[in-house]
Design a protein around this motif. Structure first.
Motif, PDB file in Angstrom:
ATOM      1  N   CYS A 131     -32.658  31.569  12.474  1.00  0.00           N
ATOM      2  CA  CYS A 131     -32.825  31.809  13.683  1.00  0.00           C
ATOM      3  C   CYS A 131     -32.421  30.716  14.750  1.00  0.00           C
ATOM      4  CB  CYS A 131     -34.267  32.029  13.845  1.00  0.00           C
ATOM      5  SG  CYS A 131     -35.360  30.399  13.510  1.00  0.00           S
ATOM      6  N   THR A 132     -32.525  31.089  16.052  1.00  0.00           N
ATOM      7  CA  THR A 132     -32.121  30.342  17.185  1.00  0.00           C
ATOM      8  C   THR A 132     -33.229  30.246  18.244  1.00  0.00           C
ATOM      9  OG1 THR A 132     -29.547  30.847  16.851  1.00  0.00           O
ATOM     10  CG2 THR A 132     -30.384  29.849  18.824  1.00  0.00           C
ATOM     11  N   ALA A 133     -33.579  29.091  18.520  1.00  0.00           N
ATOM     12  CA  ALA A 133     -34.557  28.989  19.610  1.00  0.00           C
ATOM     13  C   ALA A 133     -33.996  29.620  20.977  1.00  0.00           C
ATOM     14  CB  ALA A 133     -34.947  27.434  19.770  1.00  0.00           C
ATOM     15  N   GLU A 134     -35.129  30.203  21.650  1.00  0.00           N
ATOM     16  CA  GLU A 134     -35.047  30.729  22.949  1.00  0.00           C
ATOM     17  C   GLU A 134     -35.855  30.278  23.789  1.00  0.00           C
ATOM     18  OE1 GLU A 134     -35.688  35.074  22.405  1.00  0.00           O
ATOM     19  OE2 GLU A 134     -33.738  35.526  21.169  1.00  0.00           O
ATOM     20  N   ASN A 135     -35.176  30.332  25.135  1.00  0.00           N
ATOM     21  CA  ASN A 135     -36.214  29.560  26.123  1.00  0.00           C
ATOM     22  C   ASN A 135     -37.103  30.841  26.506  1.00  0.00           C
ATOM     23  OD1 ASN A 135     -34.207  27.745  26.599  1.00  0.00           O
ATOM     24  ND2 ASN A 135     -33.204  28.596  28.435  1.00  0.00           N
ATOM     25  N   PHE A 136     -38.261  30.061  26.825  1.00  0.00           N
ATOM     26  CA  PHE A 136     -39.459  31.107  27.173  1.00  0.00           C
ATOM     27  C   PHE A 136     -40.207  30.369  28.413  1.00  0.00           C
ATOM     28  CE2 PHE A 136     -41.390  28.363  23.933  1.00  0.00           C
ATOM     29  CZ  PHE A 136     -42.673  28.004  24.711  1.00  0.00           C
ATOM     30  N   THR A 137     -41.000  30.902  28.992  1.00  0.00           N
ATOM     31  CA  THR A 137     -41.345  30.638  30.492  1.00  0.00           C
ATOM     32  C   THR A 137     -43.115  30.715  30.132  1.00  0.00           C
ATOM     33  OG1 THR A 137     -39.849  31.397  31.882  1.00  0.00           O
ATOM     34  CG2 THR A 137     -41.755  30.853  32.751  1.00  0.00           C
ATOM     35  N   GLU A 138     -43.899  29.622  30.803  1.00  0.00           N
ATOM     36  CA  GLU A 138     -45.199  29.579  30.562  1.00  0.00           C
ATOM     37  C   GLU A 138     -45.944  29.500  31.917  1.00  0.00           C
ATOM     38  OE1 GLU A 138     -47.443  27.951  26.832  1.00  0.00           O
ATOM     39  OE2 GLU A 138     -48.032  26.352  28.444  1.00  0.00           O
ATOM     40  N   VAL A 156     -48.466  29.527   8.403  1.00  0.00           N
ATOM     41  CA  VAL A 156     -47.755  30.309   9.129  1.00  0.00           C
ATOM     42  C   VAL A 156     -47.704  30.164  10.771  1.00  0.00           C
ATOM     43  CG1 VAL A 156     -46.831  32.663   9.641  1.00  0.00           C
ATOM     44  CG2 VAL A 156     -47.829  31.913   7.405  1.00  0.00           C
ATOM     45  N   VAL A 157     -46.543  29.760  11.444  1.00  0.00           N
ATOM     46  CA  VAL A 157     -46.341  29.568  12.663  1.00  0.00           C
ATOM     47  C   VAL A 157     -46.573  30.859  13.398  1.00  0.00           C
ATOM     48  CG1 VAL A 157     -44.891  28.819  14.668  1.00  0.00           C
ATOM     49  CG2 VAL A 157     -45.168  27.478  12.275  1.00  0.00           C
ATOM     50  N   GLY A 158     -47.076  31.226  14.323  1.00  0.00           N
ATOM     51  CA  GLY A 158     -47.361  32.418  15.015  1.00  0.00           C
ATOM     52  C   GLY A 158     -46.665  32.258  16.622  1.00  0.00           C
ATOM     53  N   GLN A 159     -47.071  31.021  17.371  1.00  0.00           N
ATOM     54  CA  GLN A 159     -46.644  31.146  18.591  1.00  0.00           C
ATOM     55  C   GLN A 159     -46.313  29.690  18.926  1.00  0.00           C
ATOM     56  OE1 GLN A 159     -49.746  32.560  21.172  1.00  0.00           O
ATOM     57  NE2 GLN A 159     -48.836  32.154  23.126  1.00  0.00           N
ATOM     58  N   PHE A 160     -45.360  29.508  20.184  1.00  0.00           N
ATOM     59  CA  PHE A 160     -45.181  28.150  20.775  1.00  0.00           C
ATOM     60  C   PHE A 160     -45.866  28.002  22.124  1.00  0.00           C
ATOM     61  CE2 PHE A 160     -41.941  28.910  17.546  1.00  0.00           C
ATOM     62  CZ  PHE A 160     -41.670  27.606  17.022  1.00  0.00           C
ATOM     63  N   THR A 210     -39.792  27.082   5.808  1.00  0.00           N
ATOM     64  CA  THR A 210     -39.314  28.079   6.761  1.00  0.00           C
ATOM     65  C   THR A 210     -39.095  27.566   8.229  1.00  0.00           C
ATOM     66  OG1 THR A 210     -40.475  29.936   5.744  1.00  0.00           O
ATOM     67  CG2 THR A 210     -39.744  30.364   8.091  1.00  0.00           C
ATOM     68  N   THR A 211     -38.034  27.766   8.778  1.00  0.00           N
ATOM     69  CA  THR A 211     -37.798  27.272  10.006  1.00  0.00           C
ATOM     70  C   THR A 211     -37.963  28.113  11.106  1.00  0.00           C
ATOM     71  OG1 THR A 211     -35.918  25.858   9.647  1.00  0.00           O
ATOM     72  CG2 THR A 211     -36.018  26.459  11.723  1.00  0.00           C
ATOM     73  N   TYR A 212     -39.145  27.989  12.080  1.00  0.00           N
ATOM     74  CA  TYR A 212     -39.590  28.766  13.256  1.00  0.00           C
ATOM     75  C   TYR A 212     -39.153  28.492  14.532  1.00  0.00           C
ATOM     76  CZ  TYR A 212     -43.253  30.327   9.649  1.00  0.00           C
ATOM     77  OH  TYR A 212     -43.712  30.666   8.430  1.00  0.00           O
ATOM     78  N   SER A 228     -38.302  24.668  18.251  1.00  0.00           N
ATOM     79  CA  SER A 228     -38.416  25.291  16.812  1.00  0.00           C
ATOM     80  C   SER A 228     -39.267  24.300  16.055  1.00  0.00           C
ATOM     81  CB  SER A 228     -37.027  25.075  16.136  1.00  0.00           C
ATOM     82  OG  SER A 228     -36.275  23.931  16.181  1.00  0.00           O
ATOM     83  N   TYR A 229     -39.743  24.624  14.746  1.00  0.00           N
ATOM     84  CA  TYR A 229     -40.660  23.966  13.836  1.00  0.00           C
ATOM     85  C   TYR A 229     -40.418  24.583  12.417  1.00  0.00           C
ATOM     86  CZ  TYR A 229     -44.688  21.589  11.897  1.00  0.00           C
ATOM     87  OH  TYR A 229     -45.380  20.807  11.055  1.00  0.00           O
ATOM     88  N   GLN A 230     -40.307  23.338  11.489  1.00  0.00           N
ATOM     89  CA  GLN A 230     -40.083  23.740   9.966  1.00  0.00           C
ATOM     90  C   GLN A 230     -41.273  23.419   9.422  1.00  0.00           C
ATOM     91  OE1 GLN A 230     -37.790  21.403   7.060  1.00  0.00           O
ATOM     92  NE2 GLN A 230     -36.503  23.298   7.055  1.00  0.00           N
TER      93      GLN A 230
END
Length: 266
Positions: free
Chosen positions: A153-160, A250-254, A137-139, A131-133
């Motif tokens: 919001c709650t951070a979710e796992n993602f796969t890259e 504005v954060v769009g992607q991790f 705003t916390t993203y 996550s990132y503030q």
């Protein structure tokens, strides 16, 4: 036997193994990012910024030391290498979680010699979360790696999955898409995206990643050497925060970021 110390990202195997891979860039597109700063929102610009992730899972299959460069040609060549840790099925470790262990597999003490090269084999899939503030705003990361900016919001796992070092899968797939190199203080790092036989990919279908480091200071294994300590870290580097616009507000992607691993003899 495997022993541990209570220090973040520290791994110690008494049978002796090692890898010194530093600054693997795992982002899906090239970036020139700074470290994220809550005190300086402009630290996230069009190129994004790096921060410490909450989760950073890699799957290790093999580590070793070599007397010559195993990536001097197009494909990985292990004629001069000793595999000091192997696990056919691979072992997943979360290098953001603190102390990690390479469970299972086989650890082998390398012969007493001077090793100017080290290597690591892994899958090209990485598990992330963070996550990132920014600007109040916390993203949070979502399962598709996009950003969720809703309150609480709650951070979710993602796969890259890394398929190209150039940032895209060109058609036809360029030879440089599967290769990367970087000069580091520890030496010169080279990496290849490969198939399961560690033959360099010629299409956007890689399943594995192999990296080799030509060490600035060779590893010297002596008869009195008991093993190597390996410290993995993703602090201020393991996750890339990507904005939606050139203003970086504005954060769009991790996405993934560099991890580092250094070792010392004991």
């Amino acid at each position: 036997m495997t022993t541990f110390k209570s220090q973040n990202y520290l791994l110690r195997l008494s049978t002796g193994f090692g890898v010194c891979m530093s600054a693997f860039l795992l982002t899906p597109e090239p970036v020139d990012a700074n470290v994220c700063s809550l005190d300086n929102p402009s630290s996230i610009n069009a190129n994004g910024c790096y921060k410490t992730p909450d989760r950073y899972v890699v799957k290790i299959l093999e580590m070793g030391l070599c007397t010559s460069n195993p990536l001097s040609g197009n494909d990985f060549e292990d004629d001069s290498c000793t595999a000091t840790y192997t696990n056919t099925d691979g072992v997943e470790i979360d290098v953001a979680a603190g102390v990690a262990t390479l469970s299972g597999g086989t650890s082998t003490r390398p012969a007493s010699a001077t090793y100017p090269h080290a290597y690591v084999k892994m899958t090209n899939t990485f598990g992330l979360k963070g996550s990132y503030q920014l600007n109040g705003t916390t993203y949070c990361s979502k399962s598709d790696a996009t950003a969720d900016g809703t309150p609480n919001c709650t951070a979710e796992n993602f796969t890259e999955t890394l398929q190209s070092f150039s940032g895209s899968c060109s058609n036809p797939y360029n030879a440089d898409d599967a290769k990367a190199s970087e000069n580091l203080t520890e030496g010169t790092m080279a990496a290849r995206l490969t198939n399961s036989s560690y033959v360099t990919a010629t299409a956007c279908d890689a399943t594995h990643l192999v990296g080799a480091l030509a060490l600035t200071n060779s590893v010297v294994i002596e008869d009195s050497t008991e093993g190597l300590e390996v410290k993995f870290t993703v602090s201020n580097s393991g996750m890339t925060i990507i904005p939606t616009n050139n203003n970086g507000n504005v954060v769009g992607q991790f996405a993934g970021g560099p991890f580092q691993a250094v070792f010392s003899l004991y």
